[in-house]
Structures are given as structure tokens and as C-alpha cells.
Design a protein around this motif. Sequence first.
Motif, mmCIF file in Angstrom:
data_model
loop_
_atom_site.group_PDB
_atom_site.id
_atom_site.type_symbol
_atom_site.label_atom_id
_atom_site.label_comp_id
_atom_site.label_asym_id
_atom_site.label_seq_id
_atom_site.Cartn_x
_atom_site.Cartn_y
_atom_site.Cartn_z
ATOM 1 N N ASP A 1 0.694 -1.140 -0.138
ATOM 2 C CA ASP A 1 0.067 0.221 0.194
ATOM 3 C C ASP A 1 0.943 1.201 0.140
ATOM 4 O O ASP A 1 0.639 2.276 0.622
ATOM 5 N N GLU A 2 1.920 1.059 -0.877
ATOM 6 C CA GLU A 2 2.921 2.323 -0.928
ATOM 7 C C GLU A 2 2.774 2.958 -2.279
ATOM 8 O O GLU A 2 2.731 2.384 -3.143
ATOM 9 N N LEU A 3 3.037 4.210 -2.214
ATOM 10 C CA LEU A 3 3.059 5.126 -3.411
ATOM 11 C C LEU A 3 4.429 5.603 -3.650
ATOM 12 O O LEU A 3 4.817 6.147 -2.284
ATOM 13 N N LYS A 4 5.070 5.573 -4.565
ATOM 14 C CA LYS A 4 6.355 5.910 -4.889
ATOM 15 C C LYS A 4 6.701 6.740 -6.119
ATOM 16 O O LYS A 4 6.080 6.325 -7.216
ATOM 17 N N MET A 5 6.904 8.040 -5.942
ATOM 18 C CA MET A 5 7.068 8.825 -6.934
ATOM 19 C C MET A 5 8.590 9.498 -7.028
ATOM 20 O O MET A 5 9.009 9.681 -6.029
ATOM 21 N N SER A 6 8.862 9.728 -8.148
ATOM 22 C CA SER A 6 10.452 10.477 -8.020
ATOM 23 C C SER A 6 10.278 11.572 -9.168
ATOM 24 O O SER A 6 9.767 11.632 -10.127
ATOM 25 N N GLU A 7 11.342 12.654 -9.058
ATOM 26 C CA GLU A 7 11.562 13.877 -9.949
ATOM 27 C C GLU A 7 12.993 14.069 -9.906
ATOM 28 O O GLU A 7 13.538 14.071 -8.961
ATOM 29 N N ASN A 8 13.348 14.569 -11.036
ATOM 30 C CA ASN A 8 14.773 15.023 -11.290
ATOM 31 C C ASN A 8 14.915 15.970 -12.485
ATOM 32 O O ASN A 8 15.945 16.289 -13.127
ATOM 33 N N ARG A 9 14.010 16.503 -13.089
ATOM 34 C CA ARG A 9 13.886 17.422 -14.052
ATOM 35 C C ARG A 9 14.132 18.993 -13.688
ATOM 36 O O ARG A 9 14.495 19.459 -14.576
ATOM 37 N N GLU A 10 13.985 19.211 -12.506
ATOM 38 C CA GLU A 10 14.526 20.700 -11.957
ATOM 39 C C GLU A 10 15.762 20.767 -11.825
ATOM 40 O O GLU A 10 16.747 19.746 -11.930
ATOM 41 N N ALA A 11 16.400 22.029 -11.581
ATOM 42 C CA ALA A 11 17.650 22.296 -11.468
ATOM 43 C C ALA A 11 18.405 21.900 -10.124
ATOM 44 O O ALA A 11 19.527 21.536 -9.912
ATOM 45 N N THR A 12 17.526 21.809 -8.919
ATOM 46 C CA THR A 12 17.976 21.381 -7.593
ATOM 47 C C THR A 12 16.944 20.431 -6.982
ATOM 48 O O THR A 12 15.814 20.179 -7.415
ATOM 49 N N SER A 13 17.642 19.814 -6.107
ATOM 50 C CA SER A 13 16.609 19.070 -5.351
ATOM 51 C C SER A 13 15.506 19.559 -4.521
ATOM 52 O O SER A 13 14.566 19.088 -4.489
ATOM 53 N N LEU A 14 15.814 20.796 -4.069
ATOM 54 C CA LEU A 14 14.589 21.370 -3.431
ATOM 55 C C LEU A 14 13.485 21.824 -4.416
ATOM 56 O O LEU A 14 12.281 21.687 -4.009
ATOM 57 N N LEU A 15 13.879 22.290 -5.544
ATOM 58 C CA LEU A 15 12.839 22.216 -6.621
ATOM 59 C C LEU A 15 12.185 21.112 -6.933
ATOM 60 O O LEU A 15 10.653 21.020 -7.093
ATOM 61 N N ASN A 16 12.948 20.020 -7.107
ATOM 62 C CA ASN A 16 12.472 18.646 -7.290
ATOM 63 C C ASN A 16 11.393 18.238 -6.036
ATOM 64 O O ASN A 16 10.063 17.743 -6.327
ATOM 65 N N LYS A 17 11.699 18.323 -4.953
ATOM 66 C CA LYS A 17 10.961 18.155 -3.754
ATOM 67 C C LYS A 17 9.426 19.069 -3.880
ATOM 68 O O LYS A 17 8.433 18.570 -3.577
ATOM 69 N N LYS A 18 9.626 20.401 -4.125
ATOM 70 C CA LYS A 18 8.248 21.259 -4.366
ATOM 71 C C LYS A 18 7.492 20.630 -5.621
ATOM 72 O O LYS A 18 6.319 20.602 -5.310
ATOM 73 N N LYS A 19 8.122 20.150 -6.542
ATOM 74 C CA LYS A 19 7.403 19.548 -7.695
ATOM 75 C C LYS A 19 6.519 18.410 -7.151
ATOM 76 O O LYS A 19 5.696 18.184 -7.739
ATOM 77 N N LEU A 20 7.229 17.436 -6.456
ATOM 78 C CA LEU A 20 6.583 16.433 -5.973
ATOM 79 C C LEU A 20 5.337 16.703 -5.249
ATOM 80 O O LEU A 20 4.203 16.081 -5.238
ATOM 81 N N ALA A 21 5.572 17.565 -4.213
ATOM 82 C CA ALA A 21 4.475 18.077 -3.326
ATOM 83 C C ALA A 21 3.381 18.553 -4.343
ATOM 84 O O ALA A 21 2.106 18.321 -3.974
ATOM 85 N N ASP A 22 3.667 19.455 -5.164
ATOM 86 C CA ASP A 22 2.542 19.957 -6.087
ATOM 87 C C ASP A 22 1.770 18.880 -6.866
ATOM 88 O O ASP A 22 0.548 18.934 -6.975
ATOM 89 N N THR A 23 2.769 17.883 -7.178
ATOM 90 C CA THR A 23 1.890 16.947 -8.123
ATOM 91 C C THR A 23 1.038 16.010 -7.258
ATOM 92 O O THR A 23 0.038 15.679 -7.618
#
Length: 242
Positions: A174-196
Motif C-alpha cells: 500500500d505504498e506510493l512511490k514517485m520520483s522527480e529529477n527534471r528541475e535544477a536542484t533537489s529543493l525544486l524537485n521536492k516542491k514539484k513532487l508535493a505539487d504533483t
Amino acid sequence: MSSVLARSLRLTQQQQQQVTQGYRALHASSVSLAGRNKKKVNFKAHAIKNRKEHAEIYDEQDRAYDMEHMEDWEYDDHHTYGHLFLESIRDVRKYVRMMKFEHPTLAQHAKAFKPPQADTHFLKFESSVTMGDKVLAQDRKVVLRLQVAKLGLKGAELHKFLLLVGVRYNPQTDELKMSENREATSLLNKKKLADTLVELIAEAKKKDDMFADVPLDFAYHGYKHKMPFPTEWLSKAKASTE
């Protein structure tokens, strides 16, 4: 032209020849000045030679200046390692001053650590940092993990949400796993995942189309339902062995 000019001046034949030769010499010099008989000049070799001569002149001037002022600065400075040692002493003194004057004031704002509650803080963000190197491509990647049951979705909303996330959902854990690496920094990728994630939850709660006629298929995960072992077979196996 020269003969016509000589005749108009009523000169003798010898004087006419002298005037003619003079005009021919003047014409030849003008032709050479106009570039008809110009010589080929290798400007690259000339520039290299000229540059080399100038460099020798400048080096000679620098050496003369050093010899003239050597006594002024020969023994009044540290070597490179001495400067590095002094720089390390300055760093230590800077942190000692911080410990003496700044840390007592920061203690007034200190608060006791309270671990996050599992019911309200269930989002787990994972990222990597390569020490000693510049920001690498793998350092930008951020992974989000969460338990879908803690989102509070029920019935048709949960069904639609699982259809939207697709293969990122693991039905066994029952786990959801998503990843993101298209932004310039890890902080922006973290925000992108939260918004998604917020957009997926908002889309799952829309009542316009709940996709109730689309079934869930977890074949991509290799999930197989384990059938329970029939207990009545145990008695038959025991009787056959006796």
C-alpha cells in the motif's frame, strides 16, 4: 606625353631624352607605390618576431626593477605555507568568537525537539548528496514515499486516485512511490513532487467522471493472490501415510 611636352618647350634632342627618362623613372616609382610590383610580406612571422622582441624588452625591464627593489621586500613577508597557517588561525578565532558571544543569545530561542506525528507527517522524501564533488545529476533526484491509506480517500475517490498514479502504486505494501529529477536542484524537485501529489488528490475528488467502469489491474507488479492451503487435504495425506 614627355616628347610632346619637350617639343612644346622647344628643347634639343639630348634634353628631350633626359626629360623622357625622368618621366619614365617617375612613372615607374608611381607604379611601385600603387602596388603593381608590391612584395609579399609574411605578416604572421613579422608579428611573432615583433612580439618576441617586445617580450624580451619587458622581461629585461622586470628583472631590472626586481634587482633595484629587492632589498625593500626580500625579508618582510611569509611564504605560502605561512599564509595558510595564519588563515587557519583566523578561522579558529572566528568560531571561538561565535561560541563566546553568539551562542549564549541563540540559547534563548532554543526549543525542545518533538518528533513528527505519524498521522500528520507521513510524507517521506529521499535524496542523495555527493560529498566533495560539485552538484551531480543524481543529487538532484528526489523520491517521495507514502502510505495511500493515510490520504483519507475512500471508495470511488480511492479508485480514481489509484488509476491516476498507475504503476507507481504497490498493492502489497500500500505504498506510493514517485520520483522527480527534471528541475535544477533537489529543493525544486521536492516542491514539484508535493505539487504533483496535491494535484492528483484534487483530481481524484472531482465528481465529473469517477471512472467507475475502469477496473484496477495490478498485473504490472507481478502480484498474485495466495490461495490458502486446504486443511482437509492434511487428513487425507495422514491417512495415506498410515
